[in-house]
Design an enzyme around this catalytic site. Structure first.
Site, short mmCIF file in Angstrom:
data_model
loop_
_atom_site.label_atom_id
_atom_site.label_comp_id
_atom_site.label_asym_id
_atom_site.label_seq_id
_atom_site.Cartn_x
_atom_site.Cartn_y
_atom_site.Cartn_z
N THR A 113 3.93 -1.50 0.21
CA THR A 113 5.30 -1.01 0.12
C THR A 113 6.04 -2.40 -0.48
O THR A 113 7.05 -2.28 -1.22
CB THR A 113 5.84 -0.84 1.54
OG1 THR A 113 5.07 0.39 1.82
CG2 THR A 113 7.44 -0.29 1.20
N TYR A 159 6.20 12.82 2.07
CA TYR A 159 6.91 14.09 1.58
C TYR A 159 6.18 15.32 1.94
O TYR A 159 6.95 16.23 2.62
CB TYR A 159 6.76 13.78 0.16
CG TYR A 159 7.35 14.92 -0.49
CD1 TYR A 159 9.02 14.89 -0.57
CD2 TYR A 159 7.13 16.20 -1.46
CE1 TYR A 159 9.75 16.08 -1.27
CE2 TYR A 159 7.53 16.90 -1.83
CZ TYR A 159 9.07 17.05 -1.59
OH TYR A 159 9.76 18.10 -2.48
N TYR A 203 -1.14 2.88 8.73
CA TYR A 203 0.29 2.55 8.66
C TYR A 203 1.14 3.49 9.10
O TYR A 203 1.11 4.78 8.27
CB TYR A 203 0.43 1.88 7.34
CG TYR A 203 1.71 1.46 7.02
CD1 TYR A 203 2.83 1.13 7.94
CD2 TYR A 203 2.19 1.37 5.79
CE1 TYR A 203 3.96 0.47 7.53
CE2 TYR A 203 3.17 0.69 5.36
CZ TYR A 203 4.31 0.28 6.29
OH TYR A 203 5.36 -0.21 6.12
N ARG A 226 10.19 5.91 6.59
CA ARG A 226 10.09 6.08 4.89
C ARG A 226 9.14 7.36 4.68
O ARG A 226 9.28 7.87 3.77
CB ARG A 226 8.91 4.94 4.54
CG ARG A 226 10.03 3.55 4.32
CD ARG A 226 9.13 2.64 3.81
NE ARG A 226 9.70 1.30 3.67
CZ ARG A 226 10.48 0.87 2.25
NH1 ARG A 226 10.38 1.78 1.47
NH2 ARG A 226 10.93 -0.24 2.36
N LYS A 282 -0.80 -0.63 11.86
CA LYS A 282 0.19 -1.27 11.48
C LYS A 282 1.55 -0.44 11.89
O LYS A 282 1.76 0.72 11.46
CB LYS A 282 0.55 -1.40 9.92
CG LYS A 282 1.74 -2.32 9.72
CD LYS A 282 2.11 -2.30 8.04
CE LYS A 282 3.43 -3.15 8.14
NZ LYS A 282 3.84 -3.09 6.61
N ILE A 300 1.82 -7.61 10.34
CA ILE A 300 1.59 -7.39 8.69
C ILE A 300 3.31 -7.48 8.53
O ILE A 300 4.06 -6.64 8.71
CB ILE A 300 1.04 -6.01 8.40
CG1 ILE A 300 -0.42 -6.31 8.98
CG2 ILE A 300 1.17 -6.07 6.95
CD1 ILE A 300 -0.90 -4.97 8.61
#
Length: 294
Positions: A47, A110, A136, A141, A164, A206
């Site tokens: 990202t 999405y 992750y 997001r 993460k 991270i």
């Protein structure tokens, strides 16, 4: 046998870009500086590296370049997640074949999915990959949150090494640590929660912050592991104003501005991202000056 890919601080590395494309000369210089500063691992094409606006060819080229440049000095973890599972499988196979040490695989975004869907997705990618996965979780997001029970269901998979965790929920992290019983390395995905997650048995971070202060971010983790909890806490709090400034606009807008001010890249982002507002940029500069970074 341990599945651990790294312990300590990994930088979620920016990708220097210009209007002409990826600036590999700047990228190489940045990688060399990160390693010389003592960073424990590098995460590329993620990202913070603006992977969302890379073509497939660019993403693969960035991964290949980083692996070759690093040359085994620290682990390289490649971002290979996608909302298209087959695409994630293909990227994961590519990164593995290029020599990445691990893969950072974000939840599908999405189109979203259920928790049972997450289990199936991660099992599918893990089965197809030659290298271990770090899952992750960043629901702000993606719109999808990985539940602690889902981590528990995946914890015995030999090719899933860690998490993460960027959901911001410390109680959820505690539940995950309880349920997974040390079978998964837990990395903070939020720079303001490194010490709290380490205190729950976390293996590191991270980090976006580590782009700017790799030595100090690694030191924060090292001190905690060596039993200097107070020293680790002091570093967490000392860099909290910088962390807040680095997230005062959508990541990686502020960190790209910071790295440009430090001379490591142009302050250039691809749409839909735009450069940092001048007022917030000046606040970031002020904090960086106070820390002797510029």
């Amino acid at each position: 046998m341990s599945k651990t890919i790294f312990r300590g601080a990994a930088t979620a590395l920016i990708t220097p870009t210009t209007e002409s494309g990826i600036d590999y000369e700047a990228y190489g210089r940045l990688i060399e500086w990160q390693i010389s500063e003592g960073i424990d691992a590098l995460c590329v094409a993620v990202t913070t590296g603006e992977s969302a606006t890379m073509s497939d060819e660019e993403q693969k080229a960035v991964i290949s370049y980083a692996v070759e440049k690093v040359a085994g000095r620290v682990p390289v973890i490649a971002g290979t997640g996608s909302n298209n599972t087959q695409h994630a499988v293909e990227l994961s196979h590519f990164a593995s074949s290029e020599g990445a040490d691990g893969l950072l695989v974000v939840t599908p975004y999405y189109n979203k999915c259920t928790q049972s869907g997450l289990i199936k997705v991660f099992e599918t990618i893990a089965e197809a990959s030659e290298k271990p996965l770090i899952l992750y979780n960043v629901p702000s997001r993606t719109g999808v949150n990985i539940a602690p029970a889902t981590y528990e269901a995946l914890a015995d998979n030999d090719n899933i090494a860690g998490i993460k965790e960027a959901n911001g929920d410390i109680t959820s992290v505690a539940d995950t640590a309880m349920l997974t019983k040390g079978k998964l390395d837990i990395y903070s995905g939020n720079d303001d929660q490194i010490v709290p997650i380490l205190s729950l048995g976390g293996s590191g971070v991270i980090s976006v912050l580590a782009n700017v202060v790799p030595k100090q971010t690694s030191e924060l983790c090292r001190r905690f592991f060596e039993g200097d909890v107070e020293g680790s806490r002091r570093l967490q709090l000392e860099y909290l104003p910088l962390i807040h400034a680095l997230f005062s606009e959508v990541n990686p807008i502020p960190v790209k501005a910071a790295m440009a001010d430090m001379g490591y890249c142009e302050n250039y982002l691809r749409l839909p991202l735009t450069v940092m507002s001048e007022a917030k940029h000046e606040n970031l500069r002020s904090i960086m000056r106070g820390l002797g970074l510029i």
